[in-house]
Design an enzyme around this catalytic site. Structure first.
Site, short mmCIF file in Angstrom:
data_model
loop_
_atom_site.label_atom_id
_atom_site.label_comp_id
_atom_site.label_asym_id
_atom_site.label_seq_id
_atom_site.Cartn_x
_atom_site.Cartn_y
_atom_site.Cartn_z
N ASP A 1 8.82 -7.78 0.82
CA ASP A 1 7.45 -8.22 0.53
C ASP A 1 7.08 -8.03 -0.94
OD1 ASP A 1 7.42 -8.59 3.23
OD2 ASP A 1 6.19 -6.84 3.67
N GLU B 1 12.86 -0.42 9.33
CA GLU B 1 12.77 0.77 8.47
C GLU B 1 11.74 1.79 8.96
OE1 GLU B 1 12.07 -2.51 6.71
OE2 GLU B 1 10.29 -2.26 7.89
N ASP C 1 12.60 -9.04 11.64
CA ASP C 1 11.78 -8.21 10.76
C ASP C 1 11.95 -6.71 11.07
OD1 ASP C 1 10.02 -7.83 8.70
OD2 ASP C 1 8.24 -8.45 9.79
#
Ligand SMILES: *[C@@H]1O[C@H](CO)[C@@H](O)[C@H](O)[C@H]1NC(C)=O
Ligand SMILES: *[C@@H]1O[C@H](CO)[C@@H](O)[C@H](O)[C@H]1NC(C)=O
Ligand SMILES: *[C@@H]1O[C@H](CO)[C@@H](O)[C@H](O)[C@H]1NC(C)=O
Length: 647
Positions: free
Chosen positions: A390, A326, A323
């Site tokens: 997401d 960024e 995950d």
């Protein structure tokens, strides 16, 4: 300033800048445009637009945001709450690369901030910044031309790197995203198998345990098995794979919770990034602090790689969600002396490299699947699977189901072709709750992509799950079986990615270059899976569609997959029946796989009887097990705020 232009054997032209004066910290590059009749694609993973012409795109990685459309109420609420609403250009994977319909690509090799600007009628502009203290002006402009989009893709992949083969075991079935401990996990598996759902694996994101914070239960970011949360997992992971052919998947990111022992180990080894005063940079995740492993320090990079080998691979996991990537703060201090501003975009590439090398050195490349949402130029070489991040658990175009289609197509045209998404979407906020229909539409689309994986979302208890009704389970089974039936064809399409760099999911113009309508903006929600299958996903609720769907067939002879109806010649719009479970899919009548497709249709299960009431789970532990990670999402969004560049 001197420009050096070189043509190389690979058929590419490179433009390099020399002697750029010290005080110059911006560079604008302009390429001729022919205005509105030219189309421009790529730019990394773009969720809102496939044709980039007419708009500008900042070159700065960020979380994609909630809603992503300033004229929607959801975005308004998210912005009012914590400025997390996003916008059309916000993405986890931006890339200074574009393909023009004038049959060339342009790629800038810099990792710095800047933007791509396609708003001018006369030129396309790439703006890049020189980071503070940098000597050389970063980057080269690389140009490649070819007669067709296929050849352009091959050239671009030659530059950026080809992706490696995915394992065959993906086609054992769907990966179920579930959680809550060993008993709960086994309960979900038994239930799914009882309903006949082919399951290739179970993704347990809470394998490393959970913590209780004032905001609720969160995952414990200390990447090792938590035997309290998952007793006997060390035995079960072996048994499940051996006896049931079911693999297990974990979750990691590059942060370490400062209450965990791994943080302290990394700290004592001096492996964490620092702040300006030379102390450990602690990132506030709302209710806990994290250190970030300094991937620019070779010893830290190796330490993290070994951690993945030991705690995930040796333990028996066959993959994981890798995950984030960024969020890198620009005011942090790194071992290699490069500024956070220059490293920010490159960070997910380093993060992918850690994961990739761990897998490669363990001799497991081609067998392990880790998936990442963040990326940048260079990820092509290291990442093994992307996921679209997401999405909202609804039908909104800018941030819901529809948005994964242009995202996948633009990423594919940017040189990365392996993408999947959370079946059902992830984000449930501001009263947006996943309904059964949304989940099932996501699932039927996933059958025509390279990988199927469900997600319970950020609020498992409130949102519809595949296990919420028998009907949903029957429908998930049906979609998964279609995915498996499609295997030989999908794999032959993927083969073109591995060898030629063609994205498996392609915009219509990729194969119908002379058909003007194939370039139409409305085509961003349809795609070709290889050259023989056309997919036009239903991305609106039945209440609006009446279970009918209009789509465009490019000039060819097409057959509707589900009933064998011929649509000769194409080049026209058609409307088909598209109830839930019947995603509009056509194949080319002249395809060498025509017989294969007829077989897929013949072997597809009939649609099950209409919905039954929502199931109450017999094991109450299963219900509470979907422990709420609702706060997670909100908190994840906070840190990006101070990363926003002043553009
Ligand atoms: C640096 O980090 C430490 C904690 O590790 C913190 O106490 C200190 O205030 C930070 N300094 C700056 C300038 O942010
Ligand atoms: C943003 O929302 C407006 C209003 O609902 C809509 O007209 C527009 O098409 C949306 N834009 C995108 C990119 O989804
Ligand atoms: C798929 O390919 C395998 C291996 O080449 C072959 O044995 C099998 O018959 C094919 N299945 C279908 C449905 O064509």
């Amino acid at each position: 300033t001197r420009l050096e232009i070189t043509d190389s054997d690979d058929g590419l032209t490179r433009i390099t800048f020399h002697e750029v004066p010290d005080g110059v910290n911006r560079l604008w590059f302009r390429l001729k445009s022919t205005g509105s009749d030219e189309h421009v694609y790529g730019g990394g993973e773009q969720f809102s637009y496939l044709d980039l012409n007419g708009k500008n795109f900042p070159l700065w990685l960020q979380e994609q945001g909630v809603g992503r459309n300033k004229s929607t109420y959801t975005t308004f609420l998210a912005d009012r709450n914590n400025w997390s609403g996003g916008d059309y250009h916000r993405t986890y994977w931006v890339q200074p690369t574009f393909i023009s319909s004038r049959k060339y690509f342009a790629h800038f090799t810099s990792t710095t901030n800047g933007q791509m600007d396609f708003r001018n009628d006369d030129f396309h502009e790439i703006e890049v910044w020189r980071g503070p203290g940098s000597k050389a002006f970063p980057g080269k402009l690389v140009l490649g031309a070819a007669p067709s989009f296929r050849e352009i893709s091959t050239k671009l992949s030659g530059l950026l790197g080809l992706q490696k083969r995915l394992p065959d075991w993906l086609y054992n079935g769907v990966i179920l995203g579930i959680q809550g401990g060993t008993q709960s996990m086994l309960g979900y598996l038994k239930q799914a198998q009882g309903e006949g759902i082919p399951v290739s694996g179970l993704w347990i994101q809470d394998w490393a345990g959970r913590i209780t914070t004032p905001f609720g239960r969160r995952l414990f970011w200390n990447w090792q098995w938590d035997p309290k949360q998952y007793p006997k997992l060390d035995k079960e992971i072996i048994r499940l794979k051996k006896e049931e052919n079911v693999r297990l998947f974990a979750y990691v990111n590059a942060n370490l919770n400062h209450d965990g022992h791994l943080f302290h180990e990394a700290k004592s080894l001096d492996h964490l990034i620092k702040n300006e005063t030379g102390q450990i940079y602690l990132l506030d995740y709302g209710s806990f602090y994290c250190g970030i492993v300094d991937l620019t320090k070779p010893e830290a990079f190796t330490w993290y790689k070994n951690l993945i080998k030991r705690n995930l691979l040796d333990f028996g996991f066959d993959g994981w969600m890798a995950d984030f990537g960024e969020y890198l703060p620009i005011d942090a201090v790194f071992h290699n002396g490069v500024s956070g501003e220059e490293l920010h975009n490159e960070w997910p590439v380093l993060w992918a490299k850690v994961n990739r090398e761990a897998v490669e050195e363990a001799g497991r490349l081609g067998d392990i699947v880790f998936w990442m949402r963040a990326g940048f130029s260079g990820s092509q070489r290291y990442n093994v699977m992307a996921w679209a991040g997401d999405q909202l658990v609804d039908f909104s175009t800018a941030d819901g189901l529809a948005s994964v289609i242009p995202a996948t197509l633009s990423l594919g045209l940017s040189g990365f072709g392996l993408q999947h998404f959370d079946i059902g979407g992830y984000t449930s906020l501001y009263g947006i709750i996943r309904k059964e229909e949304v989940l099932l539409r996501y699932a039927e689309l996933a059958a025509f992509t390279p990988m199927m994986r469900t997600h319970e979302g950020n609020r498992p208890d409130e949102n519809w799950q595949y296990y919420s009704s028998v009907y949903s389970m029957k429908m998930l089974r049906r979609s998964t079986e279609i995915y498996i039936l499609m295997k030989n064809y999908t794999q032959s399409v993927l083969e073109e990615l591995y060898t030629l760099g063609y994205p498996p999911q392609r915009p219509l113009f990729f194969h119908y270059e002379n058909d003007p309508l194939s370039y139409d903006d409305s085509m961003k929600y349809q795609y070709l899976l290889g050259k023989d299958v056309l997919v036009a996903p239903v991305y609106l609720p039945s209440s609006q569609t009446g279970d009918k769907w209009s789509l465009y067939l490019p000039p060819d002879d097409w057959v509707y997959l589900w009933d064998g109806t011929n649509h000769a010649e194409g080049g026209k719009y058609v409307t088909v029946d598209a109830p839930i479970g019947k995603i509009p899919v056509f194949y080319r009548r002249d395809s060498e796989f025509a017989e294969f497709f007829r077989n897929v249709a013949a072997r597809t299960l009939p649609l099950p009887d209409p919905p039954s009431p929502k199931l109450e789970h017999d094991e109450s532990s299963l219900v509470t097990s979907g422990l709420t990670v609702s706060i997670l999402f909100l908190i994840f969004l906070l840190p990006f705020l101070f990363l926003l560049p002043k553009i």
